[in-house]
Motif scaffolding. Sequence first.
Motif, mmCIF file in Angstrom:
data_model
loop_
_atom_site.group_PDB
_atom_site.id
_atom_site.type_symbol
_atom_site.label_atom_id
_atom_site.label_comp_id
_atom_site.label_asym_id
_atom_site.label_seq_id
_atom_site.Cartn_x
_atom_site.Cartn_y
_atom_site.Cartn_z
ATOM 1 N N SER A 131 -10.033 -6.191 -1.574
ATOM 2 C CA SER A 131 -11.148 -5.713 -1.907
ATOM 3 C C SER A 131 -11.291 -4.938 -1.288
ATOM 4 N N LEU A 132 -12.579 -3.801 -1.544
ATOM 5 C CA LEU A 132 -12.226 -2.613 -0.886
ATOM 6 C C LEU A 132 -12.399 -2.434 1.234
ATOM 7 N N TYR A 162 -9.134 9.819 -0.977
ATOM 8 C CA TYR A 162 -8.074 9.335 -1.290
ATOM 9 C C TYR A 162 -7.491 8.625 -0.411
ATOM 10 N N ALA A 163 -6.352 7.467 -0.602
ATOM 11 C CA ALA A 163 -5.427 7.422 0.634
ATOM 12 C C ALA A 163 -3.952 8.442 0.093
ATOM 13 N N LEU A 189 -4.172 8.277 -3.711
ATOM 14 C CA LEU A 189 -4.502 7.036 -4.935
ATOM 15 C C LEU A 189 -6.528 7.069 -4.452
ATOM 16 N N ARG A 190 -7.089 7.416 -4.780
ATOM 17 C CA ARG A 190 -8.120 6.883 -4.767
ATOM 18 C C ARG A 190 -8.706 5.922 -3.741
ATOM 19 N N MET A 191 -9.500 5.870 -3.131
ATOM 20 C CA MET A 191 -9.320 4.209 -1.677
ATOM 21 C C MET A 191 -9.665 2.869 -3.431
ATOM 22 N N GLY A 192 -10.607 2.831 -4.410
ATOM 23 C CA GLY A 192 -11.384 1.887 -4.730
ATOM 24 C C GLY A 192 -9.676 1.523 -6.133
ATOM 25 N N ASP A 193 -8.722 2.716 -6.694
ATOM 26 C CA ASP A 193 -8.070 2.268 -6.955
ATOM 27 C C ASP A 193 -6.298 1.922 -6.364
ATOM 28 N N LEU A 194 -6.739 1.902 -5.355
ATOM 29 C CA LEU A 194 -5.448 1.625 -4.157
ATOM 30 C C LEU A 194 -5.463 -0.194 -3.600
ATOM 31 N N SER A 195 -7.300 0.028 -3.697
ATOM 32 C CA SER A 195 -7.574 -1.591 -3.801
ATOM 33 C C SER A 195 -7.342 -1.902 -5.003
ATOM 34 N N ALA A 208 0.798 -1.420 -0.325
ATOM 35 C CA ALA A 208 0.086 0.131 -0.135
ATOM 36 C C ALA A 208 0.759 1.632 0.019
ATOM 37 N N LEU A 209 2.526 1.004 1.108
ATOM 38 C CA LEU A 209 3.021 2.642 0.847
ATOM 39 C C LEU A 209 3.544 3.225 -0.821
ATOM 40 N N MET A 210 3.671 1.560 -0.809
ATOM 41 C CA MET A 210 4.656 1.290 -2.418
ATOM 42 C C MET A 210 3.345 1.629 -3.343
#
Length: 155
Positions: A78-79, A108-109, A66-72, A54-56
Amino acid sequence: MTSKPAPAGHAVQPLTADEESLVRSLPLLIYALPRAIDAAMAQEQHMSATEYLALMHLSEAPGRRLRMGDLSSACEMSLSGTSRVVHRLEKEGYIQRVRCDQDGRSYYAALTESGFARLEQAWPSNLAAVRRHFLDHLTEINLKTLAASLRKVAT
């Protein structure tokens, strides 16, 4: 292994011993490799491999967010699983949730400076684990061809 049956009158070729060995080793790899890397990260960095990913991904994103969905999607989670990881990282001060300006419902995250520093600290452990548990075992293989073949299978 194809998505459609062989046409009538065409026999499906049995697997060679090498093909059989490869096909049977894939589930072992899919199971064992992430767990080995995760164990190394937990022992050496007190961080899960998922938290590291996630950090990377955030560090590589425009504006480090990133939007949460894009990070997912980037983490192939899963979200709800991504939300749990982000929550843990947020408690540590490594990620900050920021409301999306465009729709007001999405978040966003965003990677914090502390999160980027933590990623840099954890990077050598992740790299060593990836090499030790995976790349060091592929010395006689053309990695460029292997990567292209694996992408082709995945798509």
